[in-house]
Write a protein that holds these residues in place. Sequence first.
Motif, mmCIF file in Angstrom:
data_model
loop_
_atom_site.group_PDB
_atom_site.id
_atom_site.type_symbol
_atom_site.label_atom_id
_atom_site.label_comp_id
_atom_site.label_asym_id
_atom_site.label_seq_id
_atom_site.Cartn_x
_atom_site.Cartn_y
_atom_site.Cartn_z
ATOM 1 N N GLU A 20 0.820 -1.208 0.000
ATOM 2 C CA GLU A 20 0.000 0.000 0.000
ATOM 3 C C GLU A 20 0.858 1.263 0.000
ATOM 4 O OE1 GLU A 20 -2.526 -0.433 3.380
ATOM 5 O OE2 GLU A 20 -3.904 -1.825 2.382
ATOM 6 N N SER A 148 -0.707 17.097 0.598
ATOM 7 C CA SER A 148 -1.480 15.935 1.048
ATOM 8 C C SER A 148 -1.979 15.182 -0.183
ATOM 9 C CB SER A 148 -2.665 16.381 1.911
ATOM 10 O OG SER A 148 -3.440 15.258 2.308
ATOM 11 N N THR A 150 -2.880 11.381 -2.194
ATOM 12 C CA THR A 150 -3.146 9.955 -2.092
ATOM 13 C C THR A 150 -1.964 9.198 -2.693
ATOM 14 O OG1 THR A 150 -4.206 9.801 -4.262
ATOM 15 C CG2 THR A 150 -5.615 10.414 -2.392
ATOM 16 N N GLN A 151 -1.924 7.891 -2.475
ATOM 17 C CA GLN A 151 -0.834 7.089 -3.026
ATOM 18 C C GLN A 151 -0.803 7.206 -4.549
ATOM 19 O OE1 GLN A 151 -0.689 2.973 -1.803
ATOM 20 N NE2 GLN A 151 0.390 2.364 -3.646
ATOM 21 N N ARG A 152 -1.968 7.134 -5.193
ATOM 22 C CA ARG A 152 -2.012 7.216 -6.646
ATOM 23 C C ARG A 152 -1.579 8.593 -7.140
ATOM 24 N NH1 ARG A 152 -1.498 3.230 -9.644
ATOM 25 N NH2 ARG A 152 -3.439 2.140 -9.122
ATOM 26 N N GLN A 153 -1.989 9.648 -6.448
ATOM 27 C CA GLN A 153 -1.581 10.993 -6.841
ATOM 28 C C GLN A 153 -0.073 11.172 -6.694
ATOM 29 O OE1 GLN A 153 -4.082 13.373 -4.330
ATOM 30 N NE2 GLN A 153 -5.891 13.100 -5.631
ATOM 31 N N GLN A 192 -7.928 12.357 -11.698
ATOM 32 C CA GLN A 192 -6.757 12.438 -10.821
ATOM 33 C C GLN A 192 -5.846 13.608 -11.205
ATOM 34 O OE1 GLN A 192 -5.984 10.704 -8.049
ATOM 35 N NE2 GLN A 192 -7.943 9.627 -8.172
ATOM 36 N N GLN A 195 -7.460 16.750 -9.790
ATOM 37 C CA GLN A 195 -7.287 16.835 -8.336
ATOM 38 C C GLN A 195 -5.843 17.179 -7.986
ATOM 39 O OE1 GLN A 195 -8.717 13.126 -6.737
ATOM 40 N NE2 GLN A 195 -10.867 13.647 -7.063
ATOM 41 N N LYS A 199 -4.130 20.547 -5.974
ATOM 42 C CA LYS A 199 -3.253 20.441 -4.813
ATOM 43 C C LYS A 199 -1.895 21.092 -5.062
ATOM 44 C CE LYS A 199 -5.450 16.315 -2.876
ATOM 45 N NZ LYS A 199 -5.280 14.921 -2.398
#
Length: 223
Positions: A20, A148, A150-153, A192, A195, A199
């Motif tokens: 993960e 901040s 996500t792992q995919r980002q 993605q 988003q 960020k």
Amino acid sequence: MLIVEDQLSLLASLKRGLEEEGFEVLTASSGSSGYSIIQREPVDAVLLDLMLPDGDGISLLQRVREEEFQKPVLVITAKDSIADRVIGLDSGADDYLIKPFDFSELLARLRAVMRRSMGTSQDAQLRYEDLVVDSLSRVASRGGQSLSLTQRQFELLEYLLQHKNMIVTREAIARDVWKAATATWTNVIEVQINQLRKKLGGPSNLPVLHTVRGKGYQLGDEP
């Protein structure tokens, strides 16, 4: 990443947690199988339990060190005496973590020994102006402020930075980041990207992630 651990529930938990976090994980439940993996696979680091069904982890550690295996080894064990720690470190371990442990501490120690093995954390950093991505600590920042993600980002940003100032197609992102067929993931990629763009850009930040109409995306200078 190789995990050598005979407690199968812990082995499965560590494997899931590390995957993960973006690691590719190999597992072994005995010293002999762990040694075999080290001999044939390009292992970058090892999590090693000391109490194994076919012997102790110290013997395995000493053996691979004698054979010039230089990658970091983090010992995980229930043996908590000072003498046991000294033996482990003297035998070639890079760090020593006592069970039970918090996964976040294991992750921090693991990344620390991997950074040290590379010589400097700068080697693992990708940059564009004030945007910095550290591939080992998996931390991204812009203008000194942590992002901040996500792992995919994070994986998407890392990939775009590896190809900075180059146009990257949706097909390439689907293949290299999503590991999937383009037709399945095109809309997800667009979401993605949007988003991630939000960020990356605050009120005082110039845009660094650009859409190149009809071609794909480019991180870096404006196309």
